[in-house]
Enzyme design. Structure first.
Site, PDB file in Angstrom:
ATOM      1  N   THR A 184       1.008  -1.194   0.014  1.00 53.59           N
ATOM      2  CA  THR A 184       0.165   0.039   0.097  1.00 53.59           C
ATOM      3  C   THR A 184       0.797   1.422   0.066  1.00 53.59           C
ATOM      4  O   THR A 184       1.869   1.357   0.751  1.00 53.59           O
ATOM      5  CB  THR A 184      -0.963   0.115   1.051  1.00 53.59           C
ATOM      6  OG1 THR A 184      -1.621   1.046   1.289  1.00 53.59           O
ATOM      7  CG2 THR A 184      -0.255  -0.128   2.567  1.00 53.59           C
ATOM      8  N   GLU A 329      -5.166  -2.592   4.176  1.00 52.06           N
ATOM      9  CA  GLU A 329      -5.112  -3.308   5.499  1.00 52.06           C
ATOM     10  C   GLU A 329      -6.093  -4.017   5.788  1.00 52.06           C
ATOM     11  O   GLU A 329      -6.202  -4.771   6.996  1.00 52.06           O
ATOM     12  CB  GLU A 329      -4.864  -2.076   6.443  1.00 52.06           C
ATOM     13  CG  GLU A 329      -3.325  -1.459   6.208  1.00 52.06           C
ATOM     14  CD  GLU A 329      -3.317  -0.347   5.276  1.00 52.06           C
ATOM     15  OE1 GLU A 329      -4.065  -0.156   4.562  1.00 52.06           O
ATOM     16  OE2 GLU A 329      -2.216   0.612   5.311  1.00 52.06           O
ATOM     17  N   LYS A 437      -8.772  22.828   7.604  1.00 50.41           N
ATOM     18  CA  LYS A 437      -8.963  23.274   9.116  1.00 50.41           C
ATOM     19  C   LYS A 437      -9.228  24.944   8.726  1.00 50.41           C
ATOM     20  O   LYS A 437      -8.274  25.696   8.575  1.00 50.41           O
ATOM     21  CB  LYS A 437      -7.680  22.990   9.805  1.00 50.41           C
ATOM     22  CG  LYS A 437      -7.731  21.568  10.174  1.00 50.41           C
ATOM     23  CD  LYS A 437      -6.655  21.051  10.858  1.00 50.41           C
ATOM     24  CE  LYS A 437      -6.734  19.554  10.995  1.00 50.41           C
ATOM     25  NZ  LYS A 437      -5.600  18.643  10.676  1.00 50.41           N
ATOM     26  N   TRP A 442     -13.482  22.114  11.133  1.00 51.41           N
ATOM     27  CA  TRP A 442     -12.992  21.423   9.950  1.00 51.41           C
ATOM     28  C   TRP A 442     -14.095  21.198   8.952  1.00 51.41           C
ATOM     29  O   TRP A 442     -15.169  21.215   8.955  1.00 51.41           O
ATOM     30  CB  TRP A 442     -13.098  19.600  10.428  1.00 51.41           C
ATOM     31  CG  TRP A 442     -11.814  19.462  11.353  1.00 51.41           C
ATOM     32  CD1 TRP A 442     -11.000  20.571  11.767  1.00 51.41           C
ATOM     33  CD2 TRP A 442     -11.208  18.160  11.845  1.00 51.41           C
ATOM     34  NE1 TRP A 442      -9.910  19.766  12.541  1.00 51.41           N
ATOM     35  CE2 TRP A 442     -10.114  18.422  12.525  1.00 51.41           C
ATOM     36  CE3 TRP A 442     -11.579  16.989  11.583  1.00 51.41           C
ATOM     37  CZ2 TRP A 442      -9.325  17.244  13.257  1.00 51.41           C
ATOM     38  CZ3 TRP A 442     -11.044  15.800  12.213  1.00 51.41           C
ATOM     39  CH2 TRP A 442      -9.682  15.979  12.984  1.00 51.41           C
TER      40      TRP A 442
HETATM   41  P1  AMP Z   1      -6.303   1.872  -0.220  1.00 51.53           P
HETATM   42  O1  AMP Z   1      -5.608   1.066   0.755  1.00 51.53           O
HETATM   43  O2  AMP Z   1      -5.194   2.150  -1.202  1.00 51.53           O
HETATM   44  O3  AMP Z   1      -7.403   1.043  -0.978  1.00 51.53           O
HETATM   45  O4  AMP Z   1      -6.827   2.992   0.297  1.00 51.53           O
HETATM   46  C1  AMP Z   1      -7.681   3.106   1.475  1.00 51.53           C
HETATM   47  C2  AMP Z   1      -8.354   4.460   1.486  1.00 51.53           C
HETATM   48  O5  AMP Z   1      -9.319   4.771   0.592  1.00 51.53           O
HETATM   49  C3  AMP Z   1      -9.114   4.474   3.039  1.00 51.53           C
HETATM   50  O6  AMP Z   1      -8.523   4.620   4.033  1.00 51.53           O
HETATM   51  C4  AMP Z   1      -9.905   5.759   2.553  1.00 51.53           C
HETATM   52  O7  AMP Z   1      -9.313   6.963   2.766  1.00 51.53           O
HETATM   53  C5  AMP Z   1     -10.177   5.656   1.082  1.00 51.53           C
HETATM   54  N1  AMP Z   1     -11.538   5.096   0.366  1.00 51.53           N
HETATM   55  C6  AMP Z   1     -11.738   3.656   0.137  1.00 51.53           C
HETATM   56  N2  AMP Z   1     -13.045   3.638   0.094  1.00 51.53           N
HETATM   57  C7  AMP Z   1     -13.797   4.628   0.314  1.00 51.53           C
HETATM   58  C8  AMP Z   1     -15.060   5.397   0.072  1.00 51.53           C
HETATM   59  N3  AMP Z   1     -16.236   4.570  -0.078  1.00 51.53           N
HETATM   60  N4  AMP Z   1     -15.400   6.644   0.334  1.00 51.53           N
HETATM   61  C9  AMP Z   1     -14.248   7.397   0.970  1.00 51.53           C
HETATM   62  N5  AMP Z   1     -13.105   6.961   0.807  1.00 51.53           N
HETATM   63  C10 AMP Z   1     -12.828   5.767   0.782  1.00 51.53           C
END
Ligand code: AMP
Length: 540
Positions: A184, A329, A437, A442
């Site tokens: 990641t 994760e 911010k 926020w």
């Molecule tokens: P990744 O590990 O690259 O899949 O990224 C995970 C991150 O993607 C999460 O911690 C969120 O910040 C973002 N994310 C995943 N799904 C969503 C969703 N449906 N809405 C908003 N953010 C999302």
């Protein structure tokens, strides 16, 4: 006193074995990199996974060795998923959209022993090879007739598989052994490896099939648009054989026209992907004046799904949107948005508002939100704080201890800021690093982006915080317009009136040709903040 039930370990090989026994003639259809459609069955996939298992063993691959892949969604990739994990090796899917330097780092950090790649990635592989000395063999995922000429001494996938018999008994493995690996990319530092186990993968696969999750069954035809190098295509290559769903793999062609063609010809009922991919698809469908013949639902996650996209899918095309949230994760599923029976009696406006949330935790994922001191915040749908999670398919440590202990009191901090309501629905208000911010309060960049996306001329929107002498930060809206569309800064800002609190309305708008994305299709806000750090807001 212990229970007296069998203690058979949860092994990934059992999935393909089950699919072979109970759904042996169910099809797996792939659009290939070489051109054309490949079609076979779960029985064929199981047989060839066993041949591959023999081939890997003959190559000297041992338990826990990492097998890298640089590949699209396709049947050979699926065979590597099962052939490698099945013998106790670790299937390491590498994202080919990363920069070559990042890929080199990842392949070396993972200590990949063999690297399997689709022909598309030959130029990339030739660039990587001199820097990845630990890789003992580069395997082109094709047959002899399509083997490319290369400066490298390549192995041929079909030769490997065909040289071995399918006489292979899957070993019974400790269910806690590592099965697959996915890096990641955080916004800072080197990518970190998330190391899944057989147990975590099977539990996640079960959970993904639940009716209020992806609702998968033997009557489904599943087309994962989300790549198999992006958190194992959200687990679909495991969930589909678990229930015996037909699988359709799109290969390298992820444009709207190619996808729609497959949706229709293969009678796809369920799909999954990030919002950016659906933008292209919906544009194509609209331009052609067509619809979806068989598609019943699609999972949208990875970034916030714009409400306008949910409405288009559901109201114009009758396709249910399953808005989902997850992370590498988390294997990746954390929440999915589906109604409870009570919500069916709500007004349409109330239901639409609820659908914009990321949804309810699937059993197996516990969630809470906390303030800066780690104190738990109320589940009232209003308070927002850092989202923490825990459960059997959630990372407890990164591969090779990278980044130290990530947990806080046994909980995994997601880096997302969210609300939780009484019904258990979670809504992401921001990535903690992206929240704006302003004057000690926020502002949610996601809410502003969603509001902007409802504007008929807007193709894509991003909101970032810009330093402000009085307010600390104020929002700047960046807009990519739809082809041929036009609007003004004033019109854009007026559009927010009544849609968000007055003090949330961005201070300025910039129209851009393109917005930068990460290798997994998320807006690359670090780049935007860098590019626009000198931007002068009016009145600042
Ligand atoms: P990744 O590990 O690259 O899949 O990224 C995970 C991150 O993607 C999460 O911690 C969120 O910040 C973002 N994310 C995943 N799904 C969503 C969703 N449906 N809405 C908003 N953010 C999302």
């Amino acid at each position: 006193m212990h229970g007296l039930m069998m203690n058979l370990p949860l092994n990934i090989s059992a999935l393909i074995q089950h699919a072979d026994r109970c759904h042996g003639d169910t099809e797996i259809v792939s659009r290939t990199v070489e051109g054309g459609i490949h079609r076979y069955t779960y029985s064929d996939a199981h047989r060839r996974s066993r041949q591959l298992a023999n081939a890997l063993t003959a190559l000297g691959v041992k338990a826990s060795d990492r097998i890298g892949t640089l590949a699209w969604n396709g049947y050979r990739h699926l065979e590597i998923y099962f052939g490698s994990s099945g013998i106790g090796a670790v299937c390491h899917t590498v994202n080919p959209r990363l920069f070559p330097e990042q890929i080199t780092y990842i392949v070396n950090h993972a200590e990949d022993t063999f690297l399997f790649f689709d022909l598309t990635f030959l130029p990339l592989v030739e660039k990587l090879a001199p820097h990845c000395k630990g890789v003992r063999g580069w395997v082109a995922m094709t047959d002899r007739a399509h083997m490319p000429t290369s400066s490298l001494d390549l192995l041929c996938y079909e030769d490997l598989v065909n040289a071995h018999s399918d006489d292979f008994e899957w070993p019974v493995l400790d269910e806690n052994l590592a099965s697959s690996l996915c890096y990641t990319s955080g916004t800072t530092g080197n990518p970190k490896g998330v190391l899944y186990s057989h147990r975590s993968t099977i539990l996640h696969a079960y959970a993904a099939c639940l009716p209020d999750a992806l609702n998968l069954s033997a009557r489904d035809v599943v087309l994962p648009v989300v790549p198999m190098f992006h958190v194992n295509a959200w687990g679909l290559p495991y969930s589909a054989p678990l229930v015996g769903a037909k699988l359709v793999f799109p290969g390298a062609q992820l444009d709207g026209a190619s996808l729609v063609e497959l949706f229709e010809s293969e009678k796809v009922t369920c799909s999954a992907g990030v919002p950016t991919i659906w933008l292209g698809l919906l544009q194509h469908v609209k331009a052609k004046g067509i619809g979806f013949g068989t598609l019943k639902r699609t999972v949208i996650g990875g970034s916030a799904c714009p409400p306008a996209m949910i409405r288009t899918f559901e109201d114009e095309y009758g396709v249910q949107v399953l808005h989902a949230w997850g992370m590498t994760e988390l294997s990746p599923l954390g929440t999915v948005n589906t109604f409870k029976s009570r919500h069916l009696e709500w007004s349409e406006a109330e239901r639409h508002a609820l659908q914009n949330k990321q949804g309810r935790a699937i059993f197996g994922v516990e969630m809470k939100i906390v303030d800066d001191e780690g104190r738990e915040l109320p589940r009232d749908g209003k308070a927002f704080g850092d989202l923490l999670v825990r459960g059997p398919w959630i990372t407890r440590e990164y591969f090779r201890g990278e980044g130290g202990d990530p947990l806080a009191d046994g909980w995994f901090p997601t880096g997302d800021v969210a609300t939780l309501d009484q019904d258990g629905f979670m809504q992401i208000t921001d990535r903690s690093k992206d929240v704006i911010k302003s004057g000690g309060e926020w502002i949610s960049s996601i809410d502003l982006e969603n509001a902007a996306m409802a504007h008929p001329s807007v193709a894509e929107a991003a909101v970032i915080g810009i330093a402000h002498p009085k307010w600390d930060e104020r929002p700047l809206l960046l807009v990519r317009l739809k082809e041929g569309a036009a609007t003004t800064r004033e019109d854009m800002l007026k559009f927010f009136e009544g849609r968000v609190a007055k003090w949330w309305i961005p201070d300025d708008v910039v129209f851009v040709e393109n917005l930068p994305h990460t290798a997994t299709g998320k807006l690359l806000k670090t780049k935007l903040r860098e590019d626009f750090k000198a931007h002068k807001l009016p009145g600042a």
